[in-house]
Design a protein around this motif. Structure first.
Motif, PDB file in Angstrom:
ATOM      1  N   TYR A  46       0.825  -1.210   0.000  1.00 45.27           N
ATOM      2  CA  TYR A  46       0.000   0.000   0.000  1.00 45.27           C
ATOM      3  C   TYR A  46       0.865   1.269   0.000  1.00 45.27           C
ATOM      4  N   GLU A  47       2.129   1.098  -0.338  1.00 50.59           N
ATOM      5  CA  GLU A  47       3.085   2.216  -0.436  1.00 50.59           C
ATOM      6  C   GLU A  47       3.268   2.936   0.897  1.00 50.59           C
ATOM      7  N   LEU A  48       3.249   2.173   1.976  1.00 48.88           N
ATOM      8  CA  LEU A  48       3.528   2.707   3.303  1.00 48.88           C
ATOM      9  C   LEU A  48       4.778   2.028   3.860  1.00 48.88           C
ATOM     10  N   GLU A  49       5.636   2.813   4.461  1.00 51.19           N
ATOM     11  CA  GLU A  49       6.842   2.259   5.068  1.00 51.19           C
ATOM     12  C   GLU A  49       6.559   1.903   6.526  1.00 51.19           C
ATOM     13  N   SER A 103      -6.530   7.580  15.096  1.00 50.76           N
ATOM     14  CA  SER A 103      -5.531   8.596  15.422  1.00 50.76           C
ATOM     15  C   SER A 103      -4.220   8.061  15.980  1.00 50.76           C
ATOM     16  N   VAL A 104      -4.260   7.034  16.828  1.00 48.62           N
ATOM     17  CA  VAL A 104      -3.008   6.579  17.447  1.00 48.62           C
ATOM     18  C   VAL A 104      -2.098   5.913  16.411  1.00 48.62           C
ATOM     19  N   PRO A 105      -2.590   5.001  15.561  1.00 49.33           N
ATOM     20  CA  PRO A 105      -1.714   4.491  14.506  1.00 49.33           C
ATOM     21  C   PRO A 105      -1.199   5.595  13.583  1.00 49.33           C
ATOM     22  N   VAL A 106      -2.047   6.580  13.263  1.00 52.85           N
ATOM     23  CA  VAL A 106      -1.598   7.701  12.435  1.00 52.85           C
ATOM     24  C   VAL A 106      -0.457   8.446  13.127  1.00 52.85           C
ATOM     25  N   LEU A 120       2.944   6.978  12.763  1.00 53.17           N
ATOM     26  CA  LEU A 120       3.592   7.301  11.486  1.00 53.17           C
ATOM     27  C   LEU A 120       3.963   8.775  11.390  1.00 53.17           C
ATOM     28  N   ARG A 121       3.142   9.627  11.992  1.00 56.84           N
ATOM     29  CA  ARG A 121       3.294  11.079  11.868  1.00 56.84           C
ATOM     30  C   ARG A 121       3.435  11.695  13.257  1.00 56.84           C
TER      31      ARG A 121
END
Length: 235
Positions: free
Chosen positions: A15-18, A86-89, A92-93
């Protein structure tokens, strides 16, 4: 708890996520604590390792692929439950400033403990959205409001948009049965542009993100009380 790192990394790359080893370790800790805590407080019906990885973590993180969230944005997750999306986001961020809002204090206690375990700085608030959005310290103070599986889009817009400052946006995680046009009148009344949808698939399941950009202040008549919202949704 989670499937092995190489499997998860390959899945995310599709899914083009690292997915870094550090992020994976925190997700693994999150998953273990979620399943353990779920035995005493109902947080999720999905507890199998692959389901947690894909349907909770990956699905949440795909927000960052399909919607551009500004650097350093203040984000409120309305009806956050066990912390999705929000927590998984945030894992990543980590530039984001995240507030977690939920009406059930037992979930807020879980989220506070989770944040300590993961070393995350988040603000956790126990409260109903329609009441919290009338507080001066929260009203129109956020760049982004997110929500997942909370309510139908017209109702959800009334819960979320009062938190969003003009120029910001709300993002609703939805299935394919709800359409952006369902929230058109609510968006207009609450100071938003016409909703737009972004469709994607999570493995073979159809998913839809509905985004409403805030262009003007929300009238002080909104949000209404819960009885009015349920009796007369903005449709």
């Amino acid at each position: 708890m989670l499937p092995k790192y190489e499997h998860a990394k390959t899945l995310f790359e599709g899914y083009e996520l690292e997915l870094t080893p550090e992020c994976y370790e925190k997700l693994d800790c999150y998953a273990s604590f979620l399943v353990e805590y779920n035995e005493k407080v109902n947080l999720t019906a999905l507890t199998a390792p692959e389901d947690v990885l894909i349907k909770h973590f990956l699905d949440s993180m795909l927000l960052t692929k399909y919607i551009e969230i500004p650097l350093g944005a203040a984000l409120i997750d309305v009806g956050t439950g066990a912390g999705f999306p929000s927590v998984p986001v945030l894992l990543l961020r980590q530039d984001l400033h995240v507030t977690l809002l939920d009406s059930l204090n037992k979930r807020i206690v879980f989220l506070q403990l989770l944040a300590e375990k993961l070393g995350l700085e988040v603000r956790c608030i126990h409260g109903r959205a329609e009441e919290a959005a009338r507080k001066p310290e929260l009203r129109e103070k956020f760049d982004v409001a997110t929500a997942r599986a909370v309510a139908a889009l017209p109702t959800l817009a009334e819960y979320c948009l009062p938190f969003v400052k003009p120029g910001g946006m709300m993002i609703a995680m939805k299935g394919p049965s709800e359409h952006a046009s369902d929230g058109a009148r609510a968006a207009q009344l609450l100071g938003g542009e016409s909703p737009r949808a972004v469709d994607y698939t999570l493995q073979e399941d159809a998913r839809r993100l509905i985004c409403i950009r805030k262009i003007s202040q929300t009238s002080t008549k909104y949000p209404r009380n819960s009885g009015q919202i349920k009796a007369k949704p903005l449709i």
